[in-house]
Design an enzyme around this catalytic site. Sequence first.
Site, mmCIF file in Angstrom:
data_model
loop_
_atom_site.group_PDB
_atom_site.id
_atom_site.type_symbol
_atom_site.label_atom_id
_atom_site.label_comp_id
_atom_site.label_asym_id
_atom_site.label_seq_id
_atom_site.Cartn_x
_atom_site.Cartn_y
_atom_site.Cartn_z
ATOM 1 N N LYS A 1 2.233 2.186 -5.306
ATOM 2 C CA LYS A 1 2.986 1.761 -6.350
ATOM 3 C C LYS A 1 2.128 2.219 -7.582
ATOM 4 C CE LYS A 1 3.199 -2.231 -4.533
ATOM 5 N NZ LYS A 1 2.850 -2.039 -3.062
ATOM 6 N N GLN B 1 2.264 -5.605 -3.213
ATOM 7 C CA GLN B 1 2.637 -5.921 -1.871
ATOM 8 C C GLN B 1 3.958 -5.234 -1.512
ATOM 9 O OE1 GLN B 1 1.681 -9.320 -3.549
ATOM 10 N NE2 GLN B 1 -0.312 -8.285 -3.302
ATOM 11 N N ASP C 1 0.920 -1.302 -0.018
ATOM 12 C CA ASP C 1 0.027 -0.002 0.023
ATOM 13 C C ASP C 1 0.756 1.219 0.144
ATOM 14 O OD1 ASP C 1 -2.419 -1.576 0.395
ATOM 15 O OD2 ASP C 1 -1.950 -1.764 2.449
ATOM 16 N N GLY D 1 -4.109 -3.964 -4.417
ATOM 17 C CA GLY D 1 -5.194 -3.008 -4.992
ATOM 18 C C GLY D 1 -4.541 -1.784 -5.335
ATOM 19 N N HIS D 2 -4.278 -1.606 -6.442
ATOM 20 C CA HIS D 2 -3.250 -0.481 -6.903
ATOM 21 C C HIS D 2 -4.311 0.785 -7.290
ATOM 22 C CE1 HIS D 2 0.518 -3.239 -7.857
ATOM 23 N NE2 HIS D 2 0.104 -3.086 -6.332
#
Length: 423
Positions: free
Chosen positions: A16, A224, A13, A40-41
């Site tokens: 990225k 991650q 988180d 979750g980007h």
Amino acid sequence: MAVDLLLGLQWGDEGKGKIVDVLTSNYNIIARFQGGPNAGHTLVFNGMKHVLHTIPSGIFHEDAVNLVGNGVVIDPVIFKNELDKLATQNVDYRKSLVISRKAHLILPTHRLLDAASEASKGKAKIGSTLKGIGPTYMDKTGRNGIRVGDLELDNWKEKYRALANKHESMVAFYNVDLEYDLEELETEFFEAVKVLKSLKFIDSEEYLHQAQRDQKSILAEGAQGSLLDIDFGTYPFVTSSNTTAAGACTGLGIAPNSIGEVFGIFKAYTTRVGSGPFPTELFDEVGETMGRVGNEFGATTGRSRRCGWLDLVALRYACQVNGVTQLMMMKADVLSGFKALKVCTAYNYKGDIIHHFPYNVESENITPIYTDFDGWEEDLTEMDNESTLPKSLLTYIEFLEKELEIPIKVVSVGPDRKQTIFR
Ligand code: IMP
């Protein structure tokens, strides 16, 4: 041409997705190398927020090829949902998205196994996103997995059935209370597989080798963070893949000596979602404020993230494991308004002062040693140039650069593409 890497240096988180999106105009190919829909980007541009889970974060740039590498695990159902959302935004993904035949598939029963395994652990649970990540990588290393390329074989459904049956008996073995309707899950799964099969499957390592010969620029996108790496993270509270630089080699088939820049992304403070040690975690209103101002809720699960001060012991470790060449500091804007800031520079580990990240980072063994900094009041979110940044933020940045011996090239001051200061 060299392949650049972009990785998270903390517990995920870090932001990225935003940076890949910002950098994509410099690259021909964006390649995801590990993880799956546990990621979750988040990308924000033109007043819209987009969350990607498995699809590389370059997908909104028309000219970039987005490659899902062999190291990634794909849940066809979640993948289809992502594609459906992209279609509503007029993204021509059929032109720009390619998938490695060697990527593994997450089956509905992998998700059930994840849930059963977590439920059986009770208080010792990992805090998994329950997307089936662990069981899918277990089948990969156990040499039982089903790969994207198998979908091109006539008998893939037989292979599927045998594996799903085995999983069902394993779920029963856990003997936990788990309600599910496999038929319903499978209907959804097979529908989604049809969509997946309509996309372009490739021999991705060959594709990337040819791209390198053709002087194409490639950015490998990690998911991650380094402290969730299966080998170097806070095991067992980690994910099931190598999130660090070596994972880009195995997850894409690129050679170590073809790696160029390694961009290390970190937040100006630290967060963690799920269980596991976190030496600089705050349990007071300072941590609560960081979480609120930073909107620290998981993009995949919605869970609130634990917050704490920046930990340079952990960050230095991550820089070393990855060979980081440039740092990018995210969410500096969230720290505006704090009177004083702290940065952990060493640990008191069972009475000894240490500067390395030890085997056991459980909080009962560690008291962080902090250096204090003045905070700043200014709102950073409208700033677009280093010269406008508050003096105490520059002092903070210069301290980190000196300690880590790596330049901080980007300071992010908000979620939007535009809120990015290059130094
Ligand atoms: P899993 O990868 O879903 O099995 O989760 C294992 C651990 O990694 C849990 O603590 C999750 O919260 C954490 N995790 C997995 N993916 C992410 C991510 O993308 N960001 C932050 N934490 C993650």
